[in-house]
Scaffold this active site. Structure first.
Site, PDB file in Angstrom:
ATOM      1  N   HIS A 192       3.117   9.193  -9.098  1.00  0.00           N
ATOM      2  CA  HIS A 192       2.298   8.540  -9.389  1.00  0.00           C
ATOM      3  C   HIS A 192       2.710   7.377 -10.548  1.00  0.00           C
ATOM      4  CE1 HIS A 192      -1.903   6.838  -9.740  1.00  0.00           C
ATOM      5  NE2 HIS A 192      -1.948   6.978 -10.958  1.00  0.00           N
ATOM      6  N   HIS A 237      -2.276   2.460  -8.003  1.00  0.00           N
ATOM      7  CA  HIS A 237      -0.805   3.264  -7.807  1.00  0.00           C
ATOM      8  C   HIS A 237      -0.038   2.155  -7.757  1.00  0.00           C
ATOM      9  CE1 HIS A 237       1.417   6.651  -6.236  1.00  0.00           C
ATOM     10  NE2 HIS A 237       2.065   5.759  -5.891  1.00  0.00           N
ATOM     11  N   HIS A 243       2.411  -0.550  -6.567  1.00  0.00           N
ATOM     12  CA  HIS A 243       2.876  -0.859  -5.180  1.00  0.00           C
ATOM     13  C   HIS A 243       3.334  -2.402  -5.364  1.00  0.00           C
ATOM     14  CE1 HIS A 243      -1.378  -1.622  -5.261  1.00  0.00           C
ATOM     15  NE2 HIS A 243      -1.305  -2.608  -4.706  1.00  0.00           N
TER      16      HIS A 243
HETATM   17  P1  DGP Z   1      -3.659  -4.501  -4.835  1.00  0.00           P
HETATM   18  O1  DGP Z   1      -5.031  -5.652  -4.553  1.00  0.00           O
HETATM   19  O2  DGP Z   1      -2.610  -5.155  -5.037  1.00  0.00           O
HETATM   20  O3  DGP Z   1      -4.321  -3.436  -5.143  1.00  0.00           O
HETATM   21  O4  DGP Z   1      -3.476  -4.181  -3.255  1.00  0.00           O
HETATM   22  C1  DGP Z   1      -3.942  -2.930  -2.343  1.00  0.00           C
HETATM   23  C2  DGP Z   1      -3.664  -3.155  -0.907  1.00  0.00           C
HETATM   24  O5  DGP Z   1      -3.802  -1.953  -0.409  1.00  0.00           O
HETATM   25  C3  DGP Z   1      -4.741  -4.122  -0.395  1.00  0.00           C
HETATM   26  O6  DGP Z   1      -3.775  -5.234   0.202  1.00  0.00           O
HETATM   27  C4  DGP Z   1      -5.241  -3.286   0.659  1.00  0.00           C
HETATM   28  C5  DGP Z   1      -4.240  -2.056   0.952  1.00  0.00           C
HETATM   29  N1  DGP Z   1      -4.934  -0.913   1.292  1.00  0.00           N
HETATM   30  C6  DGP Z   1      -6.037  -0.380   0.532  1.00  0.00           C
HETATM   31  N2  DGP Z   1      -6.455   0.838   1.215  1.00  0.00           N
HETATM   32  C7  DGP Z   1      -5.431   0.921   2.102  1.00  0.00           C
HETATM   33  C8  DGP Z   1      -5.269   2.273   3.054  1.00  0.00           C
HETATM   34  O7  DGP Z   1      -6.011   2.887   3.012  1.00  0.00           O
HETATM   35  N3  DGP Z   1      -4.225   2.006   3.778  1.00  0.00           N
HETATM   36  C9  DGP Z   1      -3.192   1.165   3.904  1.00  0.00           C
HETATM   37  N4  DGP Z   1      -2.402   0.903   4.549  1.00  0.00           N
HETATM   38  N5  DGP Z   1      -3.441  -0.150   2.926  1.00  0.00           N
HETATM   39  C10 DGP Z   1      -4.486  -0.029   2.274  1.00  0.00           C
END
Ligand code: DGP
Length: 111
Positions: free
Chosen positions: A44, A95, A97
């Site tokens: 994390h 987190h 990404h």
């Molecule tokens: P950001 O806005 O940069 O924090 O992007 C977060 C991304 O995470 C957003 O594009 C949607 C994705 N996301 C949120 N929840 C989930 C989930 O439970 N599963 C998946 N696969 N993606 C998720």
């Protein structure tokens, strides 16, 4: 545990495209391009703002894996890697990404 820590631990299912001991790549639930993959470290870190010398190898592993993740996803004509940080960066999941986006000609705008 945060959402992406739960995904990394397999407690919440995801559409995985790559996984090893240190990192996980899975399809974004709300794709903003024909290919939209998220790549995360399993440890994390809240955002890129927390990267330091101790965590830098985890980030290096992500960038080492990215070219083959992109190739496997069919991104042979280029792609974009984005990481949002904090409030002004519109980061919604705290987190670290990296968004891997492609599969079409992307917008020239970055904001
Ligand atoms: P950001 O806005 O940069 O924090 O992007 C977060 C991304 O995470 C957003 O594009 C949607 C994705 N996301 C949120 N929840 C989930 C989930 O439970 N599963 C998946 N696969 N993606 C998720």
């Amino acid at each position: 545990m945060c959402l992406f820590c739960k995904i990394a631990a397999g407690e919440i299912p995801s559409d995985k495209v790559y996984e090893d001991e240190h990192i996980l790549a899975f399809r974004d639930i709300n794709p903003q391009a024909p290919v939209h993959i998220l790549v995360i470290p399993k440890i994390h870190l809240a955002s890129a703002d927390e990267i330091d010398e101790a965590s830098a190898p985890e980030v290096a592993r992500i960038f080492t894996a990215l070219p083959s993740i992109a190739r496997q996803a069919g991104l042979t004509n280029g792609y974009r890697i984005i990481t949002n940080v904090g409030e002004d960066g519109c980061q919604s999941v705290r987190h670290l990404h990296f968004h891997l986006l492609g599969g079409k000609k992307l917008s020239e705008k970055m904001d």
